[in-house]
Write a protein that holds these residues in place. Sequence first.
Motif, PDB file in Angstrom:
ATOM      1  N   MET A 100     111.340 -31.231 -76.025  1.00 30.28           N
ATOM      2  CA  MET A 100     111.449 -32.175 -77.144  1.00 30.28           C
ATOM      3  C   MET A 100     110.301 -33.193 -77.061  1.00 30.28           C
ATOM      4  N   LYS A 101     109.619 -33.403 -78.198  1.00 23.61           N
ATOM      5  CA  LYS A 101     108.533 -34.403 -78.199  1.00 23.61           C
ATOM      6  C   LYS A 101     109.053 -35.695 -78.816  1.00 23.61           C
ATOM      7  N   ILE A 102     109.049 -36.721 -77.993  1.00 23.02           N
ATOM      8  CA  ILE A 102     109.640 -37.998 -78.415  1.00 23.02           C
ATOM      9  C   ILE A 102     108.535 -39.043 -78.591  1.00 23.02           C
ATOM     10  N   ALA A 103     108.529 -39.697 -79.752  1.00 26.17           N
ATOM     11  CA  ALA A 103     107.633 -40.845 -79.967  1.00 26.17           C
ATOM     12  C   ALA A 103     108.478 -42.104 -79.792  1.00 26.17           C
ATOM     13  N   LEU A 104     108.025 -42.991 -78.950  1.00 25.09           N
ATOM     14  CA  LEU A 104     108.763 -44.231 -78.683  1.00 25.09           C
ATOM     15  C   LEU A 104     107.959 -45.403 -79.243  1.00 25.09           C
ATOM     16  N   CYS A 105     108.603 -46.244 -80.065  1.00 29.84           N
ATOM     17  CA  CYS A 105     107.888 -47.406 -80.628  1.00 29.84           C
ATOM     18  C   CYS A 105     108.277 -48.665 -79.867  1.00 29.84           C
ATOM     19  N   VAL A 106     107.296 -49.323 -79.288  1.00 30.13           N
ATOM     20  CA  VAL A 106     107.564 -50.554 -78.534  1.00 30.13           C
ATOM     21  C   VAL A 106     106.648 -51.667 -79.037  1.00 30.13           C
ATOM     22  N   LYS A 107     107.173 -52.884 -79.007  1.00 29.20           N
ATOM     23  CA  LYS A 107     106.416 -54.016 -79.543  1.00 29.20           C
ATOM     24  C   LYS A 107     106.346 -55.138 -78.513  1.00 29.20           C
ATOM     25  N   GLN A 108     105.183 -55.780 -78.449  1.00 27.81           N
ATOM     26  CA  GLN A 108     105.068 -56.970 -77.607  1.00 27.81           C
ATOM     27  C   GLN A 108     105.457 -58.177 -78.441  1.00 27.81           C
ATOM     28  N   VAL A 109     106.275 -59.046 -77.879  1.00 27.94           N
ATOM     29  CA  VAL A 109     106.705 -60.233 -78.633  1.00 27.94           C
ATOM     30  C   VAL A 109     106.398 -61.483 -77.803  1.00 27.94           C
ATOM     31  N   PRO A 110     106.223 -62.629 -78.482  1.00 28.87           N
ATOM     32  CA  PRO A 110     106.047 -63.859 -77.706  1.00 28.87           C
ATOM     33  C   PRO A 110     107.316 -64.123 -76.919  1.00 28.87           C
ATOM     34  N   ASP A 111     107.164 -64.722 -75.751  1.00 29.54           N
ATOM     35  CA  ASP A 111     108.326 -65.076 -74.944  1.00 29.54           C
ATOM     36  C   ASP A 111     109.246 -65.905 -75.841  1.00 29.54           C
ATOM     37  N   THR A 112     110.482 -65.453 -76.013  1.00 31.70           N
ATOM     38  CA  THR A 112     111.310 -65.945 -77.119  1.00 31.70           C
ATOM     39  C   THR A 112     111.569 -67.449 -77.159  1.00 31.70           C
ATOM     40  N   ASP A 113     111.464 -68.139 -76.028  1.00 29.08           N
ATOM     41  CA  ASP A 113     111.708 -69.583 -76.081  1.00 29.08           C
ATOM     42  C   ASP A 113     110.489 -70.324 -76.603  1.00 29.08           C
ATOM     43  N   ASP A 114     109.443 -69.596 -76.920  1.00 29.35           N
ATOM     44  CA  ASP A 114     108.166 -70.251 -77.122  1.00 29.35           C
ATOM     45  C   ASP A 114     107.498 -69.857 -78.450  1.00 29.35           C
ATOM     46  N   ILE A 115     108.306 -69.607 -79.498  1.00 22.85           N
ATOM     47  CA  ILE A 115     107.704 -69.160 -80.765  1.00 22.85           C
ATOM     48  C   ILE A 115     107.087 -70.342 -81.523  1.00 22.85           C
ATOM     49  N   LYS A 116     105.823 -70.144 -81.929  1.00 20.47           N
ATOM     50  CA  LYS A 116     105.152 -71.175 -82.725  1.00 20.47           C
ATOM     51  C   LYS A 116     104.626 -70.511 -83.995  1.00 20.47           C
ATOM     52  N   TRP A 117     104.424 -71.305 -85.048  1.00 19.81           N
ATOM     53  CA  TRP A 117     103.959 -70.741 -86.321  1.00 19.81           C
ATOM     54  C   TRP A 117     102.531 -71.190 -86.595  1.00 19.81           C
ATOM     55  N   THR A 118     101.742 -70.331 -87.263  1.00 22.57           N
ATOM     56  CA  THR A 118     100.400 -70.733 -87.681  1.00 22.57           C
ATOM     57  C   THR A 118     100.529 -71.463 -89.008  1.00 22.57           C
ATOM     58  N   GLU A 119      99.410 -72.051 -89.486  1.00 18.48           N
ATOM     59  CA  GLU A 119      99.505 -72.749 -90.779  1.00 18.48           C
ATOM     60  C   GLU A 119      99.703 -71.775 -91.940  1.00 18.48           C
ATOM     61  N   ASN A 120      99.474 -70.454 -91.701  1.00 16.72           N
ATOM     62  CA  ASN A 120      99.720 -69.451 -92.753  1.00 16.72           C
ATOM     63  C   ASN A 120     101.126 -68.871 -92.686  1.00 16.72           C
ATOM     64  N   ASN A 121     101.997 -69.530 -91.927  1.00 15.66           N
ATOM     65  CA  ASN A 121     103.387 -69.067 -91.794  1.00 15.66           C
ATOM     66  C   ASN A 121     103.518 -67.699 -91.131  1.00 15.66           C
ATOM     67  N   THR A 122     102.566 -67.343 -90.289  1.00 19.96           N
ATOM     68  CA  THR A 122     102.733 -66.143 -89.460  1.00 19.96           C
ATOM     69  C   THR A 122     102.969 -66.617 -88.029  1.00 19.96           C
ATOM     70  N   ILE A 123     103.483 -65.709 -87.199  1.00 22.91           N
ATOM     71  CA  ILE A 123     103.810 -66.100 -85.833  1.00 22.91           C
ATOM     72  C   ILE A 123     102.532 -66.268 -85.021  1.00 22.91           C
ATOM     73  N   GLN A 124     102.432 -67.410 -84.336  1.00 24.03           N
ATOM     74  CA  GLN A 124     101.257 -67.686 -83.505  1.00 24.03           C
ATOM     75  C   GLN A 124     101.349 -66.842 -82.231  1.00 24.03           C
ATOM     76  N   ARG A 125     100.411 -65.916 -82.053  1.00 28.09           N
ATOM     77  CA  ARG A 125     100.463 -65.037 -80.885  1.00 28.09           C
ATOM     78  C   ARG A 125      99.387 -65.366 -79.859  1.00 28.09           C
ATOM     79  N   GLU A 126      98.274 -65.961 -80.340  1.00 28.59           N
ATOM     80  CA  GLU A 126      97.199 -66.271 -79.395  1.00 28.59           C
ATOM     81  C   GLU A 126      97.646 -67.366 -78.435  1.00 28.59           C
ATOM     82  N   GLY A 127      97.308 -67.176 -77.165  1.00 29.19           N
ATOM     83  CA  GLY A 127      97.594 -68.197 -76.155  1.00 29.19           C
ATOM     84  C   GLY A 127      99.070 -68.317 -75.811  1.00 29.19           C
ATOM     85  N   VAL A 128      99.884 -67.370 -76.258  1.00 29.95           N
ATOM     86  CA  VAL A 128     101.324 -67.427 -75.950  1.00 29.95           C
ATOM     87  C   VAL A 128     101.661 -66.257 -75.033  1.00 29.95           C
ATOM     88  N   GLU A 129     102.455 -66.544 -74.018  1.00 26.83           N
ATOM     89  CA  GLU A 129     102.899 -65.492 -73.083  1.00 26.83           C
ATOM     90  C   GLU A 129     103.655 -64.416 -73.852  1.00 26.83           C
TER      91      GLU A 129
END
Length: 258
Positions: free
Chosen positions: A1-30
């Motif tokens: 069986m050939k399985i494709a697994l989708c995984v995502k990196q997320v900011p450490d959940t206690d530390d979510i910040k927003w950019t001025e464009n209302n997207t999640i700030q990912r740079e410089g965040v663990e």
Amino acid sequence: MKIALCVKQVPDTDDIKWTENNTIQREGVESVINPYDVYATEFALDLKSKVPNSTVTAFTMGPPQAQDMLRKVMSLGCDDAVLISDKKFAGADTYATGRTISAAIKTVLPDFDLIVCGQFATDGDTAQTGPSIANFLDLAQVTYVQDLIEVNEKYLVLSKILEDGIETVKVELPSLICVMPKQFEPKRPLIDGVISASKKEIRVCTMEDIGLEPQMCGLKGSPTYVSRAFRNIANHNAQKFKMNVFDSAKLLKEKIEG
Ligand code: FAD
């Protein structure tokens, strides 16, 4: 069986910040692997161990540093990994994300049998990406998957969580499933796994590699517009009542009716 697994990196959940464009700030965040994807990974590896000659290929759409997470899932037993990464993917909503990941799976693993996703990502938290990938690949999908009951090369039997109970579902392959967390301690990689993962090559797919045009991905390919993003402020004026279930139902009814 050939399985494709989708995984995502997320900011450490206690530390979510927003950019001025209302997207999640990912740079410089663990960043960490999305907690739901830890269980999706275990689910995929469990399937691999039950069906002879199976392989698991992990896919992530993200920036170059998401390679660390791909090495981690390979150290747990995934056979190979694909990083879908291009500046043109920036600003993607869930529709564009689903289109991009599905195009990458179609390119790299055209003869897949199953796609395994987590149910939610802890940052965006829409639960739309899995169903969106299924839609682009015209696949049957089972969401809120709790357990594997039976597996063979043609179909899976799964239990899925409903609001008021558990449902047993049989789904023919190829298909896509979105996995819920379970009550167990996820495995930790062994040293052999870490060494072998560090030697593996991670395939990188750009927009051209997966046959998409600029208007199909990133901000240009995203029909969603986020007008405002904000934290829900808890109501500190809440009152607490100690009473039995019948009296609380009566009180709630009175409050709702004003
Ligand atoms: P969910 O749908 O809740 O995730 C469910 C599962 O899908 C996960 O468990 C995982 O298995 C799979 N999955 C989800 N995302 C990925 C992925 N990237 N790779 C592999 N598997 C995945 N985000 C940015 O980082 N930068 C932006 O500039 C940006 N702009 C956005 C603009 C708009 C208008 C909108 C609506 C969203 C934007 N986002 C951006 C968020 C981005 O669209 C979502 O993070 C992404 O589509 C995944 O959705 P989700 O987080 O709700 O995941």
